[in-house]
Write a protein that holds these residues in place. Structure first.
Motif, mmCIF file in Angstrom:
data_model
loop_
_atom_site.group_PDB
_atom_site.id
_atom_site.type_symbol
_atom_site.label_atom_id
_atom_site.label_comp_id
_atom_site.label_asym_id
_atom_site.label_seq_id
_atom_site.Cartn_x
_atom_site.Cartn_y
_atom_site.Cartn_z
ATOM 1 N N GLU A 267 0.840 -1.202 0.000
ATOM 2 C CA GLU A 267 0.000 0.000 0.000
ATOM 3 C C GLU A 267 0.878 1.256 0.000
ATOM 4 N N ARG A 268 1.900 1.228 0.841
ATOM 5 C CA ARG A 268 2.791 2.381 0.953
ATOM 6 C C ARG A 268 3.582 2.606 -0.335
ATOM 7 N N GLY B 84 2.743 1.708 -3.268
ATOM 8 C CA GLY B 84 1.803 2.195 -4.277
ATOM 9 C C GLY B 84 1.599 3.701 -4.130
ATOM 10 N N ARG B 85 1.354 4.119 -2.882
ATOM 11 C CA ARG B 85 1.111 5.543 -2.605
ATOM 12 C C ARG B 85 2.296 6.381 -3.073
ATOM 13 N N TRP C 181 -0.125 5.183 -7.005
ATOM 14 C CA TRP C 181 -1.150 4.167 -7.209
ATOM 15 C C TRP C 181 -1.848 3.873 -5.895
ATOM 16 N N LYS C 182 -3.152 3.624 -5.972
ATOM 17 C CA LYS C 182 -3.864 3.210 -4.764
ATOM 18 C C LYS C 182 -3.927 1.683 -4.771
ATOM 19 N N ASN D 296 -4.874 -3.865 -10.443
ATOM 20 C CA ASN D 296 -3.991 -3.760 -9.280
ATOM 21 C C ASN D 296 -2.715 -4.546 -9.473
#
Ligand code: ZN
Length: 302
Positions: free
Chosen positions: A26-27, A29-30, A34-35, A49
């Motif tokens: 998640e991190r 991606g951020r 990207w979410k 994804n």
């Protein structure tokens, strides 16, 4: 790409392996715009994804300066790559050599099956690649055994798919030790309890996406206290992963995160002469070429 689930506080979070390090999905991606979701199973649920995660992985691999939030893999507690699958489907008698050793053991011909022999394991048995295998109390079982297996992880909902298309529904592969209580397996008339005691499904060490596997068939092995006790290749399988997925999906919807454990080759402890069951203090290493190895210590329940 290699994906792990690692423990952060009380939860399993998805990570991408970058060399010796892990980036929180998640991190990462951020940081790259990207979410991305927090768990591996959620990641598998959409193709978009998955391709975003691959781009993030590429950027991290080639970054001249690695971000400070990368974590060293040896500092992390790795869990089962998919900690919460809807189904764990496993195969019995899927290697020719395993059928042969049973013919020798039972002194009667054990014919290879004509259709896949399917059984279930419960997800509560899953543990990570370095966790202990805990022997249940002796009055429950005295015959706990190891089985190295290649696991195909489903990445897209599959219903009625052909064998030719089946591997398009696989998100990746990992290793599982299909730990089995033989006395329960043969005494219960069916296998679910014998295969589902807590800690009886170590898996990982990570999920490797299909592009990460260079050449089939793959060697697989088990080492017990350093001695090789199982050694074979996936080329000895009776039914291929593609065949099994097509076969199952005719009547059963497979969903992202479902695990298909494809059976074990010869060399399990029960059919060795003399037989060799797992004991307190043993170290079992189960590996598949191109994926990695699980190393699990065995201990008695205390
Ligand atoms: Zn098995």
């Amino acid at each position: 790409m290699r994906l792990v689930s690692y423990r952060a506080n009380a939860a399993w979070r998805a990570g991408i392996v970058v060399g010796e390090c892990v980036a929180d999905l998640e991190r990462a991606g951020r940081a790259n715009g990207w979410k991305l979701p927090a768990t591996v199973r959620e990641l598998l649920e959409t193709d978009k994804n998955l391709s975003a995660a691959k781009r993030v992985e590429k950027q991290l691999m080639h970054a001249a300066r690695k971000p400070r939030w990368l974590m060293h893999v040896s500092d992390l507690e790795l869990g089962p790559p998919i900690p919460d699958p809807q189904k764990i489907i496993a195969l019995g008698f899927n290697y020719r050599s395993h059928a042969d050793e049973q013919t020798a053991f039972f002194r009667k011909p054990i014919e290879p099956p004509k259709t896949p022999v399917i059984f279930a394991k419960y997800a509560s048995a899953l543990v990570g690649p370095r966790a202990a295998i805990v022997l249940p109390p002796q009055d429950l079982t005295k015959e706990v055994d190891y089985e190295v297996e290649l696991v195909a992880v489903i990445g897209r909902a599959a219903r009625g798919v052909s064998e030719a298309d089946a591997l398009k529904y696989v998100a990746g592969y990992m290793v599982m030790n299909d730990v089995s209580a033989r006395d329960c397996q043969f005494g219960d008339r069916q296998w679910t309890r014998a295969k589902s005691f807590d800690t009886f499904a170590p898996c990982g060490p990570w999920l490797v996406t299909p592009d990460g596997i260079k050449e089939w068939p793959l060697r697989l092995w088990t080492k017990l206290n350093g001695e090789t006790v199982q050694g074979s290749t996936t080329g000895d399988m009776i039914f291929s992963a593609a065949h099994v997925i097509a076969y199952l999906s005719r009547g059963m919807t497979l969903v992202p995160g479902d695990l298909i454990a494809t059976g074990t080759p010869a060399g399990v402890g029960k059919f060795r002469i003399p037989e060799r069951m797992l004991r307190d203090g043993d170290v079992v290493a189960c590996g598949v070429e191109g994926i990695g190895e699980l190393v699990n210590e065995v201990r008695s329940e205390r």
